[in-house]
Design a protein around this motif. Sequence first.
Motif, PDB file in Angstrom:
ATOM      1  N   GLY A   3       0.813  -1.198   0.000  1.00  0.00           N
ATOM      2  CA  GLY A   3       0.000   0.000   0.000  1.00  0.00           C
ATOM      3  C   GLY A   3       0.847   1.248   0.000  1.00  0.00           C
ATOM      4  O   GLY A   3       0.534   2.232  -0.698  1.00  0.00           O
ATOM      5  N   ASP A   4       1.928   1.253   0.777  1.00  0.00           N
ATOM      6  CA  ASP A   4       2.826   2.409   0.815  1.00  0.00           C
ATOM      7  C   ASP A   4       3.476   2.630  -0.541  1.00  0.00           C
ATOM      8  O   ASP A   4       3.617   3.782  -0.994  1.00  0.00           O
ATOM      9  N   ASP A   5       3.877   1.530  -1.191  1.00  0.00           N
ATOM     10  CA  ASP A   5       4.488   1.648  -2.516  1.00  0.00           C
ATOM     11  C   ASP A   5       3.495   2.234  -3.516  1.00  0.00           C
ATOM     12  O   ASP A   5       3.846   3.089  -4.350  1.00  0.00           O
ATOM     13  N   ALA A   6       2.249   1.798  -3.443  1.00  0.00           N
ATOM     14  CA  ALA A   6       1.230   2.282  -4.372  1.00  0.00           C
ATOM     15  C   ALA A   6       0.999   3.775  -4.160  1.00  0.00           C
ATOM     16  O   ALA A   6       0.845   4.541  -5.124  1.00  0.00           O
ATOM     17  N   ARG A   7       0.985   4.198  -2.925  1.00  0.00           N
ATOM     18  CA  ARG A   7       0.762   5.620  -2.647  1.00  0.00           C
ATOM     19  C   ARG A   7       1.959   6.466  -3.061  1.00  0.00           C
ATOM     20  O   ARG A   7       1.804   7.588  -3.536  1.00  0.00           O
ATOM     21  N   LEU A   8       3.153   5.911  -2.895  1.00  0.00           N
ATOM     22  CA  LEU A   8       4.348   6.634  -3.349  1.00  0.00           C
ATOM     23  C   LEU A   8       4.314   6.804  -4.864  1.00  0.00           C
ATOM     24  O   LEU A   8       4.605   7.883  -5.384  1.00  0.00           O
ATOM     25  N   ARG A   9       3.910   5.743  -5.565  1.00  0.00           N
ATOM     26  CA  ARG A   9       3.800   5.839  -7.022  1.00  0.00           C
ATOM     27  C   ARG A   9       2.734   6.858  -7.417  1.00  0.00           C
ATOM     28  O   ARG A   9       2.888   7.595  -8.400  1.00  0.00           O
ATOM     29  N   ALA A  10       1.652   6.909  -6.635  1.00  0.00           N
ATOM     30  CA  ALA A  10       0.583   7.868  -6.934  1.00  0.00           C
ATOM     31  C   ALA A  10       1.074   9.297  -6.761  1.00  0.00           C
ATOM     32  O   ALA A  10       0.732  10.185  -7.553  1.00  0.00           O
ATOM     33  N   VAL A  11       1.880   9.530  -5.737  1.00  0.00           N
ATOM     34  CA  VAL A  11       2.439  10.866  -5.511  1.00  0.00           C
ATOM     35  C   VAL A  11       3.345  11.269  -6.668  1.00  0.00           C
ATOM     36  O   VAL A  11       3.257  12.387  -7.199  1.00  0.00           O
ATOM     37  N   VAL A  12       4.201  10.350  -7.088  1.00  0.00           N
ATOM     38  CA  VAL A  12       5.116  10.623  -8.201  1.00  0.00           C
ATOM     39  C   VAL A  12       4.334  10.880  -9.481  1.00  0.00           C
ATOM     40  O   VAL A  12       4.617  11.811 -10.241  1.00  0.00           O
ATOM     41  N   SER A  13       3.317  10.043  -9.725  1.00  0.00           N
ATOM     42  CA  SER A  13       2.505  10.207 -10.936  1.00  0.00           C
ATOM     43  C   SER A  13       1.790  11.551 -10.938  1.00  0.00           C
ATOM     44  O   SER A  13       1.728  12.227 -11.972  1.00  0.00           O
ATOM     45  N   LEU A  14       1.242  11.949  -9.785  1.00  0.00           N
ATOM     46  CA  LEU A  14       0.543  13.229  -9.688  1.00  0.00           C
ATOM     47  C   LEU A  14       1.485  14.383 -10.006  1.00  0.00           C
ATOM     48  O   LEU A  14       1.148  15.282 -10.782  1.00  0.00           O
ATOM     49  N   ALA A  15       2.670  14.355  -9.435  1.00  0.00           N
ATOM     50  CA  ALA A  15       3.647  15.420  -9.679  1.00  0.00           C
ATOM     51  C   ALA A  15       4.041  15.472 -11.145  1.00  0.00           C
ATOM     52  O   ALA A  15       4.152  16.554 -11.747  1.00  0.00           O
ATOM     53  N   GLN A  16       4.241  14.307 -11.748  1.00  0.00           N
ATOM     54  CA  GLN A  16       4.675  14.253 -13.142  1.00  0.00           C
ATOM     55  C   GLN A  16       3.587  14.743 -14.099  1.00  0.00           C
ATOM     56  O   GLN A  16       3.874  15.493 -15.041  1.00  0.00           O
ATOM     57  N   VAL A 178      -0.816  15.016   2.102  1.00  0.00           N
ATOM     58  CA  VAL A 178       0.397  14.902   1.285  1.00  0.00           C
ATOM     59  C   VAL A 178       0.092  15.269  -0.161  1.00  0.00           C
ATOM     60  O   VAL A 178       0.835  16.029  -0.805  1.00  0.00           O
ATOM     61  N   LEU A 179      -1.020  14.760  -0.677  1.00  0.00           N
ATOM     62  CA  LEU A 179      -1.395  15.062  -2.066  1.00  0.00           C
ATOM     63  C   LEU A 179      -1.635  16.556  -2.256  1.00  0.00           C
ATOM     64  O   LEU A 179      -1.261  17.127  -3.288  1.00  0.00           O
ATOM     65  N   ALA A 180      -2.237  17.198  -1.260  1.00  0.00           N
ATOM     66  CA  ALA A 180      -2.489  18.639  -1.358  1.00  0.00           C
ATOM     67  C   ALA A 180      -1.179  19.417  -1.452  1.00  0.00           C
ATOM     68  O   ALA A 180      -1.090  20.424  -2.165  1.00  0.00           O
ATOM     69  N   ALA A 181      -0.161  18.950  -0.737  1.00  0.00           N
ATOM     70  CA  ALA A 181       1.143  19.613  -0.816  1.00  0.00           C
ATOM     71  C   ALA A 181       1.754  19.446  -2.206  1.00  0.00           C
ATOM     72  O   ALA A 181       2.371  20.376  -2.745  1.00  0.00           O
ATOM     73  N   VAL A 182       1.571  18.272  -2.803  1.00  0.00           N
ATOM     74  CA  VAL A 182       2.060  18.050  -4.165  1.00  0.00           C
ATOM     75  C   VAL A 182       1.304  18.940  -5.143  1.00  0.00           C
ATOM     76  O   VAL A 182       1.887  19.544  -6.050  1.00  0.00           O
ATOM     77  N   VAL A 183      -0.012  19.032  -4.965  1.00  0.00           N
ATOM     78  CA  VAL A 183      -0.825  19.895  -5.820  1.00  0.00           C
ATOM     79  C   VAL A 183      -0.377  21.342  -5.689  1.00  0.00           C
ATOM     80  O   VAL A 183      -0.279  22.079  -6.686  1.00  0.00           O
ATOM     81  N   GLY A 186       2.596  21.890  -7.759  1.00  0.00           N
ATOM     82  CA  GLY A 186       2.248  21.912  -9.171  1.00  0.00           C
ATOM     83  C   GLY A 186       1.542  23.189  -9.576  1.00  0.00           C
ATOM     84  O   GLY A 186       1.803  23.743 -10.643  1.00  0.00           O
ATOM     85  N   VAL A 187       0.653  23.682  -8.714  1.00  0.00           N
ATOM     86  CA  VAL A 187      -0.045  24.931  -8.988  1.00  0.00           C
ATOM     87  C   VAL A 187       0.949  26.089  -9.048  1.00  0.00           C
ATOM     88  O   VAL A 187       0.865  26.960  -9.914  1.00  0.00           O
ATOM     89  N   SER A 188       1.908  26.078  -8.125  1.00  0.00           N
ATOM     90  CA  SER A 188       2.923  27.133  -8.109  1.00  0.00           C
ATOM     91  C   SER A 188       3.712  27.149  -9.411  1.00  0.00           C
ATOM     92  O   SER A 188       3.958  28.210 -10.000  1.00  0.00           O
ATOM     93  N   GLN A 189       4.098  25.954  -9.882  1.00  0.00           N
ATOM     94  CA  GLN A 189       4.833  25.868 -11.148  1.00  0.00           C
ATOM     95  C   GLN A 189       3.967  26.354 -12.307  1.00  0.00           C
ATOM     96  O   GLN A 189       4.435  27.115 -13.169  1.00  0.00           O
ATOM     97  N   ALA A 190       2.699  25.950 -12.326  1.00  0.00           N
ATOM     98  CA  ALA A 190       1.803  26.358 -13.408  1.00  0.00           C
ATOM     99  C   ALA A 190       1.615  27.869 -13.421  1.00  0.00           C
ATOM    100  O   ALA A 190       1.573  28.491 -14.477  1.00  0.00           O
TER     101      ALA A 190
END
Length: 387
Positions: A3-16, A178-183, A186-190
């Motif tokens: 589960g942790d691995d899946a969530r880590l992949r989700a974080v990376v995918s969201l950022a990408q 955590v996802l909100a921090a990634v968002v 991404g918003v800052s970059q956009a």
Amino acid sequence: MGGDDARLRAVVSLAQTMAAAHTPRGSWRAAALGACEALGGSFAALSVWERGRGELRVLVNAGERAEGEEEFPEAETYPVHQFPEITEFLHERWAGGGEPDAWVETADGSVGAGDTAALREYGSGYGRERVAALRRRGRGCCVVAPIVLHGRAWGELYVARPVGAPVFGREDANFATVLAAVVAAGVSQAERLEEVRKLAFTDPLTGLANRRAVDVRLDEAVERHRADGAVVSLVVCDLNGLKQVNDTQGHAVGDRLLERFGSVLSRCGAMLPGALAARLGGDEFCLLAVGPEADDVVRVATELCERAAELEQGDGVACGIASTGDPIGPVVSARRLFRLADAAQYRAKAARSMKPVVAGRDDEVIRLADSPPRSPHDRRHLRGSRP
């Protein structure tokens, strides 16, 4: 661990996926869809807090949308007093540092994971609007994650599940934070990229569009004219007396004259729906209108000349107009319309006209546009180069 691995992949995918987006809308959509998938939701939304209006404005609705929910709504807003956590809770709980926690709410009105004590200290009515929205749209629960940008509440990430699906738990809320921090990243970059794009098409002195923006918009306008006959009008202005102001009073005063005329141009352009006001460079400006009738454009340009004549500095403007709504012959390229408007402006300047000269209503203009330039100095726009 899986589960942790899946969530880590989700974080990376969201950022990408957010980083790969080419537009703000693309970035918002990537954020909502990525968070929805990562949290196992059926629906997600991204909203921004517009402080000046006191509104929470929905930027994107993604996933299984309810009736009436648009992907990119034009006017889906909610008064922030209905969702006070973004103003009261966030300000009170993390003004001194740290990140706000996400929380869960359910259609039965219970507050789930997150800092429930902090939420409940504001009263039992807290979250009432969200509960009503869940019930109205057939959703069973939601997790809400505040988005913090540059140390301030920017907006929120909202992910919901349908009735009958497992309710979000504390681990889901923590992951949503955590996802909100990634968002937020991404918003800052956009926003930075959008600012760069904006600068690329904006004149830094006046804040109007620049020549590059006119080139792009005029090409699009002429294509539309060729496709459906839309009226395209171009008003070209030359600000008289700028050189004398610069030479006698200094460039700072000349810059103020340019800024003031830019404001006049913007105000007049607003009378023509969708018109683009631009500074082409130096003392040259233009208005590009698609749709309004030629007579309306002439009326606005006449008022522009009158207002320019009232400016404290300078000596008014020389103004030329070319519109496909007038008898100017076929317009198959942006360059043709620009040459006609420029010839009309040259004619107005030579005659020291206080009113606009209009191609097709002054026969000399078309002859002038079609004849070779007499000298680079006198006919700088009529030498056939792309404007």
